[in-house]
Design a protein around this motif. Structure first.
Motif, PDB file in Angstrom:
ATOM      1  N   PHE A 115       8.579   1.967  11.173  1.00 23.80           N
ATOM      2  CA  PHE A 115       8.595   0.512  11.271  1.00 23.80           C
ATOM      3  C   PHE A 115       7.178  -0.039  11.267  1.00 23.80           C
ATOM      4  CE2 PHE A 115      10.063  -3.612  12.180  1.00 23.80           C
ATOM      5  CZ  PHE A 115       9.278  -4.163  13.177  1.00 23.80           C
ATOM      6  N   ALA A 116       6.298   0.592  12.029  1.00 25.96           N
ATOM      7  CA  ALA A 116       4.920   0.119  12.085  1.00 25.96           C
ATOM      8  C   ALA A 116       4.275   0.195  10.690  1.00 25.96           C
ATOM      9  CB  ALA A 116       4.130   0.932  13.100  1.00 25.96           C
ATOM     10  N   GLU A 117       4.528   1.260   9.952  1.00 22.20           N
ATOM     11  CA  GLU A 117       3.942   1.384   8.623  1.00 22.20           C
ATOM     12  C   GLU A 117       4.518   0.351   7.673  1.00 22.20           C
ATOM     13  OE1 GLU A 117       1.335   3.211   7.753  1.00 22.20           O
ATOM     14  OE2 GLU A 117       1.243   3.802   9.857  1.00 22.20           O
ATOM     15  N   SER A 118       5.801   0.036   7.861  1.00 24.75           N
ATOM     16  CA  SER A 118       6.380  -0.990   7.000  1.00 24.75           C
ATOM     17  C   SER A 118       5.766  -2.343   7.290  1.00 24.75           C
ATOM     18  CB  SER A 118       7.906  -1.048   7.181  1.00 24.75           C
ATOM     19  OG  SER A 118       8.243  -1.587   8.452  1.00 24.75           O
ATOM     20  N   VAL A 119       5.428  -2.574   8.539  1.00 29.88           N
ATOM     21  CA  VAL A 119       4.739  -3.822   8.888  1.00 29.88           C
ATOM     22  C   VAL A 119       3.343  -3.813   8.303  1.00 29.88           C
ATOM     23  CG1 VAL A 119       3.823  -5.184  10.793  1.00 29.88           C
ATOM     24  CG2 VAL A 119       6.128  -4.189  10.943  1.00 29.88           C
ATOM     25  N   ARG A 120       2.734  -2.641   8.312  1.00 29.91           N
ATOM     26  CA  ARG A 120       1.360  -2.514   7.794  1.00 29.91           C
ATOM     27  C   ARG A 120       1.307  -2.898   6.334  1.00 29.91           C
ATOM     28  NH1 ARG A 120      -2.791   0.949   9.533  1.00 29.91           N
ATOM     29  NH2 ARG A 120      -1.302   2.306  10.643  1.00 29.91           N
ATOM     30  N   LEU A 121       2.390  -2.567   5.565  1.00 25.78           N
ATOM     31  CA  LEU A 121       2.399  -2.883   4.140  1.00 25.78           C
ATOM     32  C   LEU A 121       2.208  -4.381   3.902  1.00 25.78           C
ATOM     33  CD1 LEU A 121       5.227  -0.704   2.516  1.00 25.78           C
ATOM     34  CD2 LEU A 121       2.774  -0.659   2.033  1.00 25.78           C
ATOM     35  N   GLY A 122       2.770  -5.183   4.790  1.00 28.80           N
ATOM     36  CA  GLY A 122       2.653  -6.623   4.616  1.00 28.80           C
ATOM     37  C   GLY A 122       1.492  -7.225   5.381  1.00 28.80           C
ATOM     38  N   ALA A 123       0.748  -6.400   6.047  1.00 29.24           N
ATOM     39  CA  ALA A 123      -0.357  -6.927   6.867  1.00 29.24           C
ATOM     40  C   ALA A 123      -1.519  -7.365   5.987  1.00 29.24           C
ATOM     41  CB  ALA A 123      -0.798  -5.855   7.855  1.00 29.24           C
ATOM     42  N   VAL A 144     -10.993   7.710  -4.455  1.00 27.97           N
ATOM     43  CA  VAL A 144     -11.594   6.751  -3.523  1.00 27.97           C
ATOM     44  C   VAL A 144     -11.540   7.356  -2.134  1.00 27.97           C
ATOM     45  CG1 VAL A 144     -11.007   4.718  -4.905  1.00 27.97           C
ATOM     46  CG2 VAL A 144      -9.427   5.527  -3.143  1.00 27.97           C
ATOM     47  N   ARG A 145     -12.454   6.926  -1.281  1.00 28.55           N
ATOM     48  CA  ARG A 145     -12.411   7.358   0.113  1.00 28.55           C
ATOM     49  C   ARG A 145     -11.231   6.659   0.738  1.00 28.55           C
ATOM     50  NH1 ARG A 145     -17.030   8.621   3.973  1.00 28.55           N
ATOM     51  NH2 ARG A 145     -16.115   8.305   6.059  1.00 28.55           N
ATOM     52  N   PRO A 146     -10.245   7.402   1.213  1.00 28.02           N
ATOM     53  CA  PRO A 146      -9.015   6.758   1.673  1.00 28.02           C
ATOM     54  C   PRO A 146      -9.263   5.994   2.958  1.00 28.02           C
ATOM     55  CG  PRO A 146      -8.953   9.117   2.133  1.00 28.02           C
ATOM     56  CD  PRO A 146     -10.195   8.862   1.351  1.00 28.02           C
ATOM     57  N   ALA A 147      -8.642   4.867   3.032  1.00 29.25           N
ATOM     58  CA  ALA A 147      -8.724   4.053   4.248  1.00 29.25           C
ATOM     59  C   ALA A 147      -7.450   3.248   4.343  1.00 29.25           C
ATOM     60  CB  ALA A 147      -9.933   3.122   4.202  1.00 29.25           C
ATOM     61  N   PRO A 148      -6.659   3.491   5.353  1.00 24.08           N
ATOM     62  CA  PRO A 148      -5.414   2.725   5.482  1.00 24.08           C
ATOM     63  C   PRO A 148      -5.714   1.272   5.810  1.00 24.08           C
ATOM     64  CG  PRO A 148      -5.754   4.082   7.423  1.00 24.08           C
ATOM     65  CD  PRO A 148      -6.830   4.440   6.461  1.00 24.08           C
ATOM     66  N   ARG A 149      -4.827   0.419   5.502  1.00 23.95           N
ATOM     67  CA  ARG A 149      -4.946  -0.995   5.860  1.00 23.95           C
ATOM     68  C   ARG A 149      -4.870  -1.103   7.385  1.00 23.95           C
ATOM     69  NH1 ARG A 149      -1.088  -2.428   3.080  1.00 23.95           N
ATOM     70  NH2 ARG A 149      -2.293  -2.816   1.187  1.00 23.95           N
ATOM     71  N   PRO A 150      -5.784  -1.828   7.999  1.00 23.10           N
ATOM     72  CA  PRO A 150      -5.743  -1.878   9.462  1.00 23.10           C
ATOM     73  C   PRO A 150      -4.502  -2.632   9.917  1.00 23.10           C
ATOM     74  CG  PRO A 150      -7.445  -3.348   8.604  1.00 23.10           C
ATOM     75  CD  PRO A 150      -6.963  -2.561   7.460  1.00 23.10           C
ATOM     76  N   LEU A 202      14.682   3.324   7.825  1.00 22.91           N
ATOM     77  CA  LEU A 202      13.918   3.482   9.056  1.00 22.91           C
ATOM     78  C   LEU A 202      14.475   4.607   9.919  1.00 22.91           C
ATOM     79  CD1 LEU A 202      13.186  -0.193  10.208  1.00 22.91           C
ATOM     80  CD2 LEU A 202      11.596   1.453   9.191  1.00 22.91           C
ATOM     81  N   VAL A 203      15.772   4.879   9.818  1.00 23.74           N
ATOM     82  CA  VAL A 203      16.390   5.817  10.760  1.00 23.74           C
ATOM     83  C   VAL A 203      17.111   6.971  10.080  1.00 23.74           C
ATOM     84  CG1 VAL A 203      16.669   4.088  12.560  1.00 23.74           C
ATOM     85  CG2 VAL A 203      18.470   4.411  10.859  1.00 23.74           C
ATOM     86  N   ASP A 207      -0.592  -8.436  13.554  1.00 24.55           N
ATOM     87  CA  ASP A 207       0.414  -8.077  12.551  1.00 24.55           C
ATOM     88  C   ASP A 207       1.688  -7.583  13.222  1.00 24.55           C
ATOM     89  OD1 ASP A 207      -2.304  -6.623  10.777  1.00 24.55           O
ATOM     90  OD2 ASP A 207      -1.367  -8.566  10.376  1.00 24.55           O
ATOM     91  N   LEU A 208       1.509  -6.957  14.402  1.00 25.58           N
ATOM     92  CA  LEU A 208       2.649  -6.379  15.102  1.00 25.58           C
ATOM     93  C   LEU A 208       2.463  -6.609  16.584  1.00 25.58           C
ATOM     94  CD1 LEU A 208       5.238  -4.529  15.073  1.00 25.58           C
ATOM     95  CD2 LEU A 208       3.675  -2.592  15.355  1.00 25.58           C
ATOM     96  N   THR A 209       3.520  -7.063  17.236  1.00 22.96           N
ATOM     97  CA  THR A 209       3.492  -7.269  18.685  1.00 22.96           C
ATOM     98  C   THR A 209       4.431  -6.282  19.336  1.00 22.96           C
ATOM     99  OG1 THR A 209       3.044  -9.614  18.393  1.00 22.96           O
ATOM    100  CG2 THR A 209       3.901  -8.922  20.533  1.00 22.96           C
ATOM    101  N   ILE A 210       3.919  -5.649  20.393  1.00 21.36           N
ATOM    102  CA  ILE A 210       4.794  -4.757  21.168  1.00 21.36           C
ATOM    103  C   ILE A 210       5.065  -5.471  22.473  1.00 21.36           C
ATOM    104  CG2 ILE A 210       5.059  -2.494  22.227  1.00 21.36           C
ATOM    105  CD1 ILE A 210       3.128  -1.384  20.163  1.00 21.36           C
ATOM    106  N   THR A 211       6.313  -5.739  22.752  1.00 15.00           N
ATOM    107  CA  THR A 211       6.648  -6.567  23.894  1.00 15.00           C
ATOM    108  C   THR A 211       8.000  -6.160  24.441  1.00 15.00           C
ATOM    109  OG1 THR A 211       6.998  -8.857  24.605  1.00 15.00           O
ATOM    110  CG2 THR A 211       7.704  -8.281  22.387  1.00 15.00           C
ATOM    111  N   ARG A 212       8.301  -6.740  25.630  1.00 14.13           N
ATOM    112  CA  ARG A 212       9.614  -6.547  26.225  1.00 14.13           C
ATOM    113  C   ARG A 212      10.411  -7.845  26.141  1.00 14.13           C
ATOM    114  NH1 ARG A 212       9.657  -2.149  30.918  1.00 14.13           N
ATOM    115  NH2 ARG A 212      11.543  -1.765  29.752  1.00 14.13           N
ATOM    116  N   ASP A 213       9.790  -8.828  25.515  1.00 11.28           N
ATOM    117  CA  ASP A 213      10.398 -10.146  25.443  1.00 11.28           C
ATOM    118  C   ASP A 213      11.185 -10.248  24.146  1.00 11.28           C
ATOM    119  OD1 ASP A 213       9.131 -13.570  25.105  1.00 11.28           O
ATOM    120  OD2 ASP A 213      11.131 -12.773  25.529  1.00 11.28           O
ATOM    121  N   THR A 214      12.501 -10.445  24.267  1.00  8.81           N
ATOM    122  CA  THR A 214      13.347 -10.528  23.068  1.00  8.81           C
ATOM    123  C   THR A 214      13.156 -11.841  22.313  1.00  8.81           C
ATOM    124  OG1 THR A 214      15.160 -11.389  24.438  1.00  8.81           O
ATOM    125  CG2 THR A 214      15.093  -9.004  24.065  1.00  8.81           C
TER     126      THR A 214
END
Lengths: 556, 298
Positions: free
Chosen positions: A431-439, A285-291, A361-362, A324-331
């Motif tokens: 971490f971002a890819e792990s979030v992508r799995l559930g997106a 298949v033509r590969p396409a990651p989940r957005p 992850l680390v 799916d993912l928020t990048i923030t400085r707010d805890t």
């Protein structure tokens, strides 16, 4: 009655040994005396060296002879057959893909073996070497056991048979037998009879394949190998194109590549069918990651690191809501997030070296070079999981808020070298890819047959064939090459192509045959009927030995 | 254990030889009768009482009614006073011959002959001394009176018996007559303290003598190497390994054993003499003579 160990009769040679020992011993002369009471106690001693005293013929000799006879009886291991005896035979069918080339030979050999057994005396269990597949049959009907062979599907990559053979021995019990049907003779665990049905066979097939997209342009790549001992000629078909003749030398590995057909979502490469068909087809298949829908909070957007980080991710869609993912400085952010808090007021440099836990992850990343001049202000919560620590301070932790994962940094990008440390970038990427799995959304990928899928839902082959059963909730790609969906409810989560990629299974040149005649079932049954008197014989033997020893002590 | 029936301890030729030897020895040797003051019937030995014996003992004044034949006329001639002679009473001593017939006494043929010869000598010596003799065979706790005719014919308990039964090694003496001469013929080869036998032997106011026959092999055996020794009486068996050191230890044990017997015999005023089985009876009895178990004939 029969003996499980006829070689135990050799122990009767011990009778001769005992008699020879007694006969060879020189008799010590007996002197009647009138002054025995004058002989010093110290003079009364056992006789050393080669000058043996002949042991008194009588009780000691007979005790030793009887001991030899009892020992011989125990070593012979007599067995009696119960009136209603049955033997359980466990057929373990090799589920690896190489057996697919010899499936009919295996089926015929098993049928012959089934026919050679008195049906009224046999119980059957038919199972596969894949431990996650349930037994195909268990019962007394030989015809049903034979019919279960039709459900046998040898199409798995190579795997360890140990668990399956152990299970088979347990099912067979002490009076049963285990028969492994495979395509290679050789050393197998004790107690397992082997029926090898393979023959050295040449094979040409795909060993791997994938599609790559670069600068919006897709290409396919495939590796083709001639596993055989002779040069092989095949015709290659790429999609609907005309077949192309190929000739490969013995053992040759050839790379194929080409442009992906315009507008095509799927592509299939195929070769002429041979004895081993699993590697004759390469679906792609033509590969396409989940957005990955990412919302960058205003206060975080100003960080140069964030844009670099997002550029390193594939298929990122910047959104203002329903991210799916928020990048923030707010805890206090809700949902999955990457939190980069500001500096802690009054905080000083972190002098302790940083250490990472074994979290996926680390782990295996170099964190020792992380230097933090000012730690971030991170209010701790009870369920926080530290990932990277320095002293008693968490520099990176994983937080779960209402089921959504949040990666919270304990350092500030401005007051540390984190932005330049590869470990930080990799951990955030993971971490971002792990979030992508559930997106939400669909992914398109090229996988291997039977590959474990990190998704929830159900597998639906596009050719309508039966989906592989999920064992213990683990989804697997189909075991045969082809295209398939994974749906979670109504949502399509994955469109994939599974291809066979186990080169070891595709190499059939080492296949061999082995078919030892089956032992008579009655002999097998006798092996199970151990004498119930064995413990008493052992006790008698022990008593005889102790009695003889006591007699010798008393004489001394 | 009961005494077995009497059987010949020697064949007729050997018996005749032993009797001749005994008689010959009895010419020169006597039982130790002179060393004691005896009480008993009238006989040829001096008793403790005053009697009509020919042996002058003392004087006393004449009293009316005394036998005038006993007046010491020579003393009257010197002193002018009538005095009477007083003489020791003549008695016939009782002799009790106690013969140990345990297996150790008859195991060795030479020892068996010597034992029989000693018994015949004791009988001959007792007759020469006009002594009354009682003869008893002793085996363990059992004792049986024997007739002198049985002894003269060499018939004693134990001979010819199959050696299968255990015997008690230590003999126990039967009741003895007070004031008798006890002659105990035994090899004294048992572990019990000598006093257990010597005390009753010497009790009752009599006299006692022990004649202990022994063989050279018993005193100094030639044992060497590994042997299984079986006690003749208890039938116990033991595996033993002998070397020179062990033999020397045995010889010392033998000497200590009989030294203990001699000391205890002296303590109880019993004459103790060992009698070898080698040589003639007369030669073998000389040590017993030196030990006081026998006396030289006048």
């Amino acid at each position: 009655m029969s003996f499980a160990n006829p070689a135990g009769a050799w122990a009767l040679a011990g009778l001769l040994a005992v008699l020879v020992i007694h006969l060879l011993q020189r008799r010590v002369p007996v002197r009647p005396v009138t002054t025995l009471f004058l002989v010093e106690p110290a003079a009364l001693e056992s006789l050393p060296g080669p000058r043996w005293d002949r042991l008194r013929r009588g009780l000691s000799l007979w005790l030793q002879l009887l001991s030899v006879l009892v020992l011989t009886w125990l070593l012979l291991d007599p067995r009696w057959l119960a009136a209603e005896w049955r033997v359980r035979t466990v057929l373990v069918l090799d589920s690896t893909a190489s057996l697919s080339a010899f499936r009919e030979r295996a089926r015929a050999a098993v049928v012959r073996r089934l026919a050679a057994v008195p049906r009224e005396r046999a119980d059957w269990v038919v199972m596969e070497t894949a431990p996650w597949r349930p037994p195909l049959y268990s019962g007394t009907d030989a015809a049903a056991a034979e019919g279960a062979l039709a459900r046998w599907s040898p199409d798995l990559p190579g795997h360890d048979f140990g668990a399956a053979l152990e299970d088979a021995r347990h099912r067979a019990g002490r009076g049963g037998q285990v028969l492994l049907v495979t395509d290679r003779a050789g050393a197998w665990p004790a107690g397992v009879e082997v029926l090898a049905v393979g023959t050295p066979t040449d094979n040409v097939g795909f060993v791997s394949g994938d599609a790559v997209v670069e600068a919006g342009r897709a290409r396919y790549q495939a590796l083709l190998r001639n596993h055989g001992r002779l040069a092989a000629a095949r015709s290659l078909r790429v999609g609907e194109a005309a077949p192309v003749p190929l000739t490969l030398k013995p053992g040759e590995l050839r790379t194929l590549s080409g442009d992906w057909p315009a507008g095509a979502e799927r592509l299939t490469l195929s070769l002429d069918a041979d004895a081993f068909t699993l590697d004759d087809t390469l679906p792609l298949v033509r590969p396409a990651p989940r957005p990955l829908r990412v919302r960058v909070a205003r206060e975080a957007a100003a960080l140069p690191f964030v844009s670099r980080f997002l550029a390193a991710l594939d298929a990122v869609l910047l959104v203002e809501s329903e991210a799916d993912l928020t990048i923030t400085r707010d805890t206090a952010v809700e949902g999955a997030a990457l939190v980069l808090p500001p500096a802690e007021s009054g905080g000083g440099p972190v002098r302790e070296p940083a250490f990472a836990t074994r979290h996926p992850l680390v782990r295996d990343l170099g964190w020792a070079g992380l230097a933090v001049r000012k730690p971030a202000a991170v209010p701790s919560q009870p369920q926080d999981e530290p990932l990277v620590v320095a002293g008693r301070r968490s520099l990176l932790l994983l937080r779960t808020r209402e089921g959504a994962p949040q990666l919270v940094a304990g350092f500030t990008l401005e007051d540390s070298n984190a932005a330049r440390l590869p470990a930080v970038l990799l951990a955030l990427h993971r971490f971002a890819e792990s979030v992508r799995l559930g997106a939400r959304g669909r992914e398109q990928a090229n996988l291997q047959t039977a590959q474990v899928l990190a998704l929830r839902g159900r597998v639906e082959p596009l050719d309508g064939s039966a989906a592989p059963a999920a064992a213990a909730g683990v989804l697997r790609a189909p075991t045969r090459p082809g295209f398939f969906h994974v749906r979670d409810g109504d949502e399509e989560r994955l469109l994939a192509a599974a291809h066979f990629a186990d080169a070891a299974e595709a190499d059939l040149t080492a296949a061999s045959s082995q078919d030892a005649p089956a032992p008579p079932l009655e002999a097998v049954a006798r092996q199970a009927q151990q004498s119930p008197w064995t413990p008493l014989w052992v006790l008698l033997l022990g008593t005889l030995i102790v009695a003889d020893g006591w007699l010798g002590e008393r004489r001394a | 254990m009961s005494l077995p029936p009497a059987a010949p301890w020697a064949d007729s030729a050997t018996l005749a030889r032993l009797r001749a030897e005994a008689e010959q020895a009895a010419l020169g040797l006597r039982l130790p009768l002179r060393s004691h003051l005896w009480r008993g019937l009238a006989g040829t030995w001096s008793g403790v009482g005053r009697g009509s014996s020919v042996e002058f003992q003392d004087h006393r004044p004449y009293l009316p009614g005394d036998d005038p034949r006993r007046v010491d006329w020579r003393a009257y001639a010197r002193s002018g006073q009538l005095n009477m002679k007083v003489y020791r009473e003549e008695v016939s001593p009782a002799v009790e011959l106690l013969l140990d017939v345990s297996r150790s006494m008859r195991l060795d043929p030479g020892k068996r002959e010597r034992v029989l010869g000693l018994a015949l000598f004791a009988l001959a010596a007792a007759r020469r001394g006009s002594s009354r003799m009682r003869l008893a065979a002793v085996l363990g706790a059992e004792a049986r009176a024997l007739e002198t005719q049985e002894l003269e014919q060499g018939l004693l308990p134990g001979a010819g018996e199959a050696d299968g039964a255990r015997e008690e090694p230590q003999p126990h003496l039967p009741p003895l007559r007070p004031g008798s001469l006890r002659v105990w013929i035994s090899d004294c080869l048992f572990a019990a303290p000598p006093a257990m036998l010597l005390a009753p032997l010497a009790a009752g106011g009599g006299a006692a003598a022990v004649l202990a026959p022994f063989t050279a092999e018993e005193a100094d055996p030639d044992w060497a190497g590994s042997l299984e020794l079986q006690d003749a009486e208890s039938l116990d068996r033991r595996l033993v390994r002998f070397d020179a050191r062990r033999r020397e230890g045995y010889r010392q044990a033998w000497s200590r054993h009989f030294e203990a017997w001699r000391q205890e015999a002296r303590r109880h005023a019993v004459a103790f003499g060992q009698v070898a089985t080698a040589g003639t009876l007369l030669e073998a009895l000389r040590p017993a003579l030196a030990a006081g178990a026998l006396e030289a004939a006048p």
